[in-house]
Scaffold this active site. Structure first.
Site, PDB file in Angstrom:
ATOM      1  CG  ASP A  61      75.007  18.706  43.867  1.00 31.51           C
ATOM      2  OD1 ASP A  61      75.706  18.271  42.929  1.00 31.51           O
ATOM      3  OD2 ASP A  61      73.896  18.231  44.159  1.00 31.51           O
ATOM      4  CG  ASN A  88      88.482  13.742  43.049  1.00 33.64           C
ATOM      5  OD1 ASN A  88      88.957  12.682  42.640  1.00 33.64           O
ATOM      6  ND2 ASN A  88      87.822  13.821  44.207  1.00 33.64           N
ATOM      7  CE1 TYR A 158      83.004   6.713  37.273  1.00 33.80           C
ATOM      8  CE2 TYR A 158      84.063   4.829  36.223  1.00 33.80           C
ATOM      9  CZ  TYR A 158      84.133   5.940  37.047  1.00 33.80           C
ATOM     10  OH  TYR A 158      85.330   6.296  37.620  1.00 33.80           O
TER      11      TYR A 158
HETATM   12  N1  LIG Z   1      88.027   4.516  43.228  1.00 31.78           N
HETATM   13  C1  LIG Z   1      88.217   4.078  42.008  1.00 31.78           C
HETATM   14  O1  LIG Z   1      88.343   2.862  41.779  1.00 31.78           O
HETATM   15  C2  LIG Z   1      88.330   5.060  40.866  1.00 31.78           C
HETATM   16  C3  LIG Z   1      88.943   4.627  39.672  1.00 31.78           C
HETATM   17  C4  LIG Z   1      89.043   5.522  38.618  1.00 31.78           C
HETATM   18  C5  LIG Z   1      88.572   6.807  38.725  1.00 31.78           C
HETATM   19  N2  LIG Z   1      87.976   7.214  39.882  1.00 31.78           N
HETATM   20  C6  LIG Z   1      87.456   8.591  39.958  1.00 31.78           C
HETATM   21  O2  LIG Z   1      88.004   9.249  41.080  1.00 31.78           O
HETATM   22  C7  LIG Z   1      87.117  10.286  41.494  1.00 31.78           C
HETATM   23  C8  LIG Z   1      86.958  10.218  43.012  1.00 31.78           C
HETATM   24  O3  LIG Z   1      86.337   8.996  43.350  1.00 31.78           O
HETATM   25  P1  LIG Z   1      86.724   8.164  44.669  1.00 31.78           P
HETATM   26  O4  LIG Z   1      87.207   6.859  44.227  1.00 31.78           O
HETATM   27  O5  LIG Z   1      87.554   8.983  45.549  1.00 31.78           O
HETATM   28  O6  LIG Z   1      85.259   7.926  45.262  1.00 31.78           O
HETATM   29  P2  LIG Z   1      84.604   8.331  46.690  1.00 31.78           P
HETATM   30  O7  LIG Z   1      85.469   7.861  47.793  1.00 31.78           O
HETATM   31  O8  LIG Z   1      83.212   7.860  46.605  1.00 31.78           O
HETATM   32  O9  LIG Z   1      84.646   9.940  46.661  1.00 31.78           O
HETATM   33  C9  LIG Z   1      83.845  10.655  45.746  1.00 31.78           C
HETATM   34  C10 LIG Z   1      83.874  12.136  46.093  1.00 31.78           C
HETATM   35  O10 LIG Z   1      83.064  12.850  45.141  1.00 31.78           O
HETATM   36  C11 LIG Z   1      82.156  13.660  45.831  1.00 31.78           C
HETATM   37  N3  LIG Z   1      80.928  13.865  45.062  1.00 31.78           N
HETATM   38  C12 LIG Z   1      80.112  12.942  44.523  1.00 31.78           C
HETATM   39  N4  LIG Z   1      79.063  13.539  43.933  1.00 31.78           N
HETATM   40  C13 LIG Z   1      79.238  14.882  44.100  1.00 31.78           C
HETATM   41  C14 LIG Z   1      78.487  16.029  43.725  1.00 31.78           C
HETATM   42  N5  LIG Z   1      77.335  15.936  43.047  1.00 31.78           N
HETATM   43  N6  LIG Z   1      78.959  17.250  44.063  1.00 31.78           N
HETATM   44  C15 LIG Z   1      80.118  17.367  44.762  1.00 31.78           C
HETATM   45  N7  LIG Z   1      80.862  16.327  45.152  1.00 31.78           N
HETATM   46  C16 LIG Z   1      80.416  15.096  44.832  1.00 31.78           C
HETATM   47  C17 LIG Z   1      81.905  12.930  47.152  1.00 31.78           C
HETATM   48  O11 LIG Z   1      81.512  13.852  48.174  1.00 31.78           O
HETATM   49  P3  LIG Z   1      80.037  14.097  48.738  1.00 31.78           P
HETATM   50  O12 LIG Z   1      79.318  12.792  48.680  1.00 31.78           O
HETATM   51  O13 LIG Z   1      80.300  14.609  50.122  1.00 31.78           O
HETATM   52  O14 LIG Z   1      79.472  15.147  47.839  1.00 31.78           O
HETATM   53  C18 LIG Z   1      83.289  12.406  47.468  1.00 31.78           C
HETATM   54  O15 LIG Z   1      84.053  13.402  48.105  1.00 31.78           O
HETATM   55  C19 LIG Z   1      85.806  10.073  40.738  1.00 31.78           C
HETATM   56  O16 LIG Z   1      85.701  11.024  39.687  1.00 31.78           O
HETATM   57  C20 LIG Z   1      85.947   8.675  40.166  1.00 31.78           C
HETATM   58  O17 LIG Z   1      85.248   8.523  38.959  1.00 31.78           O
HETATM   59  C21 LIG Z   1      87.858   6.371  40.965  1.00 31.78           C
END
Ligand SMILES: NC(=O)c1ccc[n+]([C@@H]2O[C@H](COP(=O)([O-])OP(=O)(O)OC[C@H]3O[C@@H](n4cnc5c(N)ncnc54)[C@H](OP(=O)(O)O)[C@@H]3O)[C@@H](O)[C@H]2O)c1
Length: 274
Positions: A61, A88, A158
């Site tokens: 975490d 990430n 955020y």
């Molecule tokens: N999707 C979008 O539209 C978007 C746009 C811009 C930027 N981003 C960025 O891209 C990154 C990845 O997001 P995503 O879109 O792939 O979302 P996602 O599908 O919800 O994946 C998020 C990942 O982060 C992990 N995570 C969350 N809290 C955590 C913690 N406390 N410790 C360790 N792991 C944690 C989750 O795993 P567990 O729950 O298993 O821990 C999951 O693997 C983020 O930083 C997000 O801000 C996303």
């Protein structure tokens, strides 16, 4: 010459879903040696199995400093070096700034921002000591967002974490230049992952989906290219880089444009507290 992906050691936080998982798949098929990390260990085991089972799974975490230290220690114990650290892991929160509780504010910074800076704190000394490989001692890749440059409504907390990540990337990039450690910040627009569902559940506001949404595989492939050939900033949807940059020069006009979007959201969520 591009950095060779075969045998490259890459640590990915947030590898259990979305962008992190898609990147792991791209790297895995090209022979990289991966450290797959997130809180949901079962999902990581399944991913490792799908990629041949030879990678290191570390349940962690990132909001906990001791977990970030343990993640980097285990990566070094297993592989002896870290070529790219991908910070990430993160989540969104659909909520107005004033309705965000002090605890929610601290929690989102603990994961998105301190989870990034803690991993960097433990990984950079390792990278500094290691030999140069294909022109670089290492690379820190920080997955920020397009909203790092200009915040939008009902995502203020955020956006603040993403802006803070961008600031850290800008400073760190120049600090580490002499050691041949690259720093790349990544700025996706809305991407097809679990992000929206998690953000909605965390904040209880429903936002309209963006008219432009990128497939997660496309974002991952662009990140892969920025690992092979490091760049300062990666904007997977290139036009967003220009648009968000321009927005910083015209804040009043952009406020009025975003104000129209605020009205749309308020119509969808008539019971929003404030
Ligand atoms: N999707 C979008 O539209 C978007 C746009 C811009 C930027 N981003 C960025 O891209 C990154 C990845 O997001 P995503 O879109 O792939 O979302 P996602 O599908 O919800 O994946 C998020 C990942 O982060 C992990 N995570 C969350 N809290 C955590 C913690 N406390 N410790 C360790 N792991 C944690 C989750 O795993 P567990 O729950 O298993 O821990 C999951 O693997 C983020 O930083 C997000 O801000 C996303």
């Amino acid at each position: 010459m591009p950095r060779m992906l075969q045998d490259m050691v890459v640590v990915i936080t947030g590898a259990s879903a979305g962008i992190g998982q898609a990147l792991a798949r791209e790297l895995g098929v090209r022979g990289a040696r991966l450290v797959l990390s997130a809180r949901r260990g079962q999902r990581l085991e399944e991913l490792n199995h799908a990629l041949g089972g030879s990678h290191l799974v570390v349940q962690a975490d990132v909001s906990r400093t001791q977990d970030c230290r343990m993640l980097i220690d285990r990566a070094v114990d297993r592989y002896g070096r870290i070529d790219t650290l991908v910070c990430n892991a993160g989540y969104g929160l659909y909520q107005s700034v004033a309705a965000t509780s002090p605890q929610q504010m601290r929690d989102i910074f603990a994961t998105n921002f301190f989870g990034t800076t803690d991993c960097i704190h433990f990984a950079v000394p390792v990278m500094r000591r290691q030999s140069v490989r294909d022109g670089y001692r290492g690379q820190v890749m920080i997955v920020s967002s397009s909203v790092a440059r200009r915040a939008i409504v009902f995502m203020g907390a955020y956006c603040a974490t993403k802006a803070a990540q961008l600031s850290i990337a800008e400073a760190l990039r120049v600090e580490l230049m002499p050691c041949r450690i690259a720093v790349t910040s990544v700025h996706p627009i809305q991407t097809g992952t679990e992000f929206g569902r998690v953000a909605e559940a965390a904040g209880h506001i429903r936002l309209p989906s963006s008219p432009v949404r990128q497939p997660v595989e496309l974002v991952a492939r662009k990140m892969l290219r920025a690992i092979e050939r490091p760049v300062a900033e990666l904007w997977p949807f290139a036009a967003a880089g220009w648009a968000f940059g321009l927005a910083t020069l015209l804040p009043g006009l952009v406020d009025r444009m975003i104000g129209k979007y605020r009205e749309t959201v308020l119509r969808r969520n008539p019971d929003m507290p404030f």
